[in-house]
Write a protein that holds these residues in place. Structure first.
Motif, PDB file in Angstrom:
ATOM      1  N   ASP A 189      21.701   3.027 -17.146  1.00  0.00           N
ATOM      2  CA  ASP A 189      21.127   1.976 -16.295  1.00  0.00           C
ATOM      3  C   ASP A 189      21.950   1.856 -15.011  1.00  0.00           C
ATOM      4  O   ASP A 189      23.149   2.086 -15.011  1.00  0.00           O
ATOM      5  N   LYS A 190      21.290   1.460 -13.973  1.00  0.00           N
ATOM      6  CA  LYS A 190      21.966   1.287 -12.675  1.00  0.00           C
ATOM      7  C   LYS A 190      22.943   0.111 -12.767  1.00  0.00           C
ATOM      8  O   LYS A 190      22.571  -0.984 -13.194  1.00  0.00           O
ATOM      9  N   THR A 207      25.016  -3.165 -12.022  1.00  0.00           N
ATOM     10  CA  THR A 207      24.772  -4.393 -11.271  1.00  0.00           C
ATOM     11  C   THR A 207      25.755  -4.424 -10.095  1.00  0.00           C
ATOM     12  O   THR A 207      26.931  -4.102 -10.268  1.00  0.00           O
ATOM     13  N   ASP A 243      27.328  -9.384  -7.497  1.00  0.00           N
ATOM     14  CA  ASP A 243      26.710 -10.189  -8.562  1.00  0.00           C
ATOM     15  C   ASP A 243      27.629 -10.307  -9.778  1.00  0.00           C
ATOM     16  O   ASP A 243      27.730 -11.375 -10.386  1.00  0.00           O
ATOM     17  N   ARG A 260      16.622 -11.092 -18.395  1.00  0.00           N
ATOM     18  CA  ARG A 260      16.546 -10.944 -16.942  1.00  0.00           C
ATOM     19  C   ARG A 260      17.805 -10.220 -16.483  1.00  0.00           C
ATOM     20  O   ARG A 260      18.915 -10.618 -16.824  1.00  0.00           O
ATOM     21  N   ARG A 261      17.645  -9.104 -15.802  1.00  0.00           N
ATOM     22  CA  ARG A 261      18.790  -8.327 -15.321  1.00  0.00           C
ATOM     23  C   ARG A 261      19.254  -8.915 -13.993  1.00  0.00           C
ATOM     24  O   ARG A 261      18.483  -8.956 -13.023  1.00  0.00           O
ATOM     25  N   GLU A 314      18.320  -8.090 -10.054  1.00  0.00           N
ATOM     26  CA  GLU A 314      16.972  -7.521  -9.930  1.00  0.00           C
ATOM     27  C   GLU A 314      15.956  -8.585  -9.537  1.00  0.00           C
ATOM     28  O   GLU A 314      15.139  -9.023 -10.348  1.00  0.00           O
ATOM     29  N   GLY A 315      16.007  -9.027  -8.301  1.00  0.00           N
ATOM     30  CA  GLY A 315      14.955  -9.887  -7.775  1.00  0.00           C
ATOM     31  C   GLY A 315      14.892 -11.299  -8.325  1.00  0.00           C
ATOM     32  O   GLY A 315      13.851 -11.935  -8.266  1.00  0.00           O
ATOM     33  N   ALA A 375      11.681 -11.696 -10.974  1.00  0.00           N
ATOM     34  CA  ALA A 375      11.654 -10.294 -11.395  1.00  0.00           C
ATOM     35  C   ALA A 375      11.097 -10.174 -12.815  1.00  0.00           C
ATOM     36  O   ALA A 375      11.203 -11.087 -13.615  1.00  0.00           O
ATOM     37  N   ARG A 405      13.075  -7.609 -18.856  1.00  0.00           N
ATOM     38  CA  ARG A 405      13.202  -6.380 -19.642  1.00  0.00           C
ATOM     39  C   ARG A 405      13.222  -6.742 -21.120  1.00  0.00           C
ATOM     40  O   ARG A 405      13.789  -7.769 -21.485  1.00  0.00           O
TER      41      ARG A 405
END
Ligand SMILES: Nc1nc2c(c(=O)[nH]1)N[C@H]1C(S)=C(S)[C@@H](COP(=O)(O)O)O[C@H]1N2
Ligand SMILES: [Mo]
Length: 331
Positions: free
Chosen positions: A78-79, A81, A85, A294-295, A298-299, A303, A306
Motif C-alpha cells: 500500500d502507498k 501515508t 499526516d 478510512r485511510r 485519502e480525501g 473518501a 476500504r
C-alpha cells in the motif's frame, strides 16, 4: 521483496546487504524495467519504491538508517501515508485527547536521555539506554498498516527491529507467559496526565508468543528518521495485526510476567477493549462496526472507505497464533 525475487534475483537476508549492494541491486532492477523484462502490472509506487534506498525522510529529525525488511509481511505494498499526516493526526492521550493535540503539545517530551528497563520473569534483567537500543540489532524499515480501533488507518514506514531481539537478551524464564509494556508517566513532560481519561501510566500487554513474533516491532523511527515525539519517541511498539492502542508509545519499562496483565484500555472499558484486540472485520466494537476503515490522507471524510482485512492483512503470518480460539470471545 517479492517484486525483486519474481524477476530472477536471489534476495539474501537484509542484514547481509550493504547499502552499496542495495543500490546496485536496484540499478539492476531499473535496467530490467527499462528493457521491458519486468513486464507490466507493477503498481507505479511499488516500482518507484523498489528503486529507492528506503523511504525518503523529510529531513526534520536525526537520520536513522536501515535496510528494507526481509521479514514475511514486513513490507506491505500500500502507498505510505504522507509524513505530514502520520505526524499530525495522532492518538497519544498523555498529550491530549484531540487528534491534533500531540503534534502541538508533545514538544515538552524529552526523548534523551532515556532508558528502558526489562525485568520480571527473566534470567538477566537489564536497563537499556537509547544508544544500546539503537545498536542492539540491525535497524530495518518495515512498511506496516496501522488500524486504529476508531475506524481509520495509516500506512507507515517504521524503523526498528523485532522485539524478540531485545527479549532474547534478557533470557525469559519458563514462567514468562506475558509481556507488559509501560509508558512514561511524567506530569512535567505530559500535560495530558492532568486528565483522568485513563489510569496512568499507559500500559499494554501481549502474550509471550505474540511478543516474540517477528512482525512485532520495537520501533525507533519512521520515514528514515528518529521518532517524532507525537508518535511515541524515542521507543514504542508496533503490533501491526492488532488495533493501534496495543502499540504503546514512549516505553520506559517492559515486564515479563506469569499472569495476563490488565491494560489501561481494558481497565477503562472492559467490554470494549479486550486483551487480544486483533483487527477483525467480523467482530464489531460494541458501539460501531469494524468492517471498514478510512485511510488517513485519502480525501478526508468523503473518501471511499476500504474494507478492513482479517488481522489487518497479516493473516498468513499470525493466524496460527490463535488456532482453535474463539475470536469473538477472546476479543
Ligand atoms: N502511551 C500511549 N500509547 C499509545 C496511545 C496513547 O494514547 N498513549 N494511543 C494508541 C492508539 S489508540 C493508536 S491508534 C496509536 C497511534 O499511533 P500514531 O499516533 O503513531 O499513529 O498509538 C497507540 N499508543
Ligand atoms: Mo487507536
Amino acid at each position: 521483496m517479492h517484486l525483486i525475487k519474481d524477476h530472477g534475483f536471489t534476495h539474501p537476508h537484509s542484514s547481509e546487504i550493504t547499502p552499496r549492494e542495495q543500490f546496485e541491486r536496484r540499478r539492476e532492477l531499473l535496467r530490467h524495467l527499462a528493457t521491458g523484462v519486468a513486464g507490466v502490472g507493477l503498481a507505479s509506487w511499488a516500482a518507484r519504491d523498489a528503486l529507492a534506498q528506503t523511504t525518503a525522510g523529510p529531513g526534520k529529525l536525526a537520520k536513522l538508517a536501515g535496510s528494507r525488511s526481509a521479514v514475511a509481511g514486513g513490507m506491505v505494498m500500500d502507498k505510505p501515508t504522507p509524513y505530514q499526516d502520520v505526524t499530525s493526526y495522532n492518538n497519544f492521550y498523555e498529550f491530549g485527547t484531540d487528534k491534533a493535540d500531540p503534534a502541538r503539545t508533545a514538544g515538552t517530551l524529552k526523548p534523551r536521555p532515556w532508558t528502558v528497563s526489562v525485568e520480571g520473569e527473566v534470567g538477566k534483567p537489564g536497563t537499556f539506554d537509547l544508544d544500546m537500543l539503537l545498536k542492539l540489532a540491525p535497524i530495518e524499515e518495515r512498511i506496516y498498516r496501522l488500524r486504529c480501533v476508531e475506524g481509520w488507518s495509516m500506512v507507515v514506514p517504521w524503523m526498528g527491529y523485532s522485539l524478540s531481539e531485545l527479549i532474547k537478551r534478557v533470557e525469559p524464564t519458563s514462567k514468562a507467559k506475558f509481556v507488559e509494556f509501560i509508558t512514561l508517566a511524567d506530569k512535567s513532560q505530559m500535560p495530558g496526565l492532568r486528565s483522568g481519561v485513563l489510569d496512568w501510566p499507559y500500559t499494554e500487554g501481549l502474550r509471550i508468543d505474540e511478543a516474540m513474533h517477528p512482525l512485532t516491532l520495537l520501533t525507533l523511527g519512521l520515514y528514515g528518521e528518529v521518532l517524532p515525539n507525537q508518535n511515541g519517541a524515542p521507543v514504542r511498539l508496533i503490533v501491526p495485526w492488532k488495533y493501534g492502542f496495543k502499540s504503546a508509545k514512549s516505553i520506559v519499562k517492559i515486564r515479563l510476567v506469569e499472569k495476563q496483565p490488565v491494560s489501561s484500555w481494558t481497565r477503562a472499558a472492559e467490554q470494549e477493549y479486550g486483551f487480544y484486540s486483533n483487527v477483525n472485520p467480523s467482530v464489531d466494537h460494541p458501539r460501531w462496526s469494524q468492517a471498514s476503515e478510512r485511510r488517513i490522507g485519502e480525501g478526508g471524510v468523503f473518501a471511499k472507505k476500504r474494507p478492513t482485512l482479517m488481522f489487518n492483512g497479516y493473516e498468513a503470518q499470525v493466524a496460527s497464533l490463535y488456532a482453535g480460539m474463539d475470536l469473538k470471545k477472546f476479543y
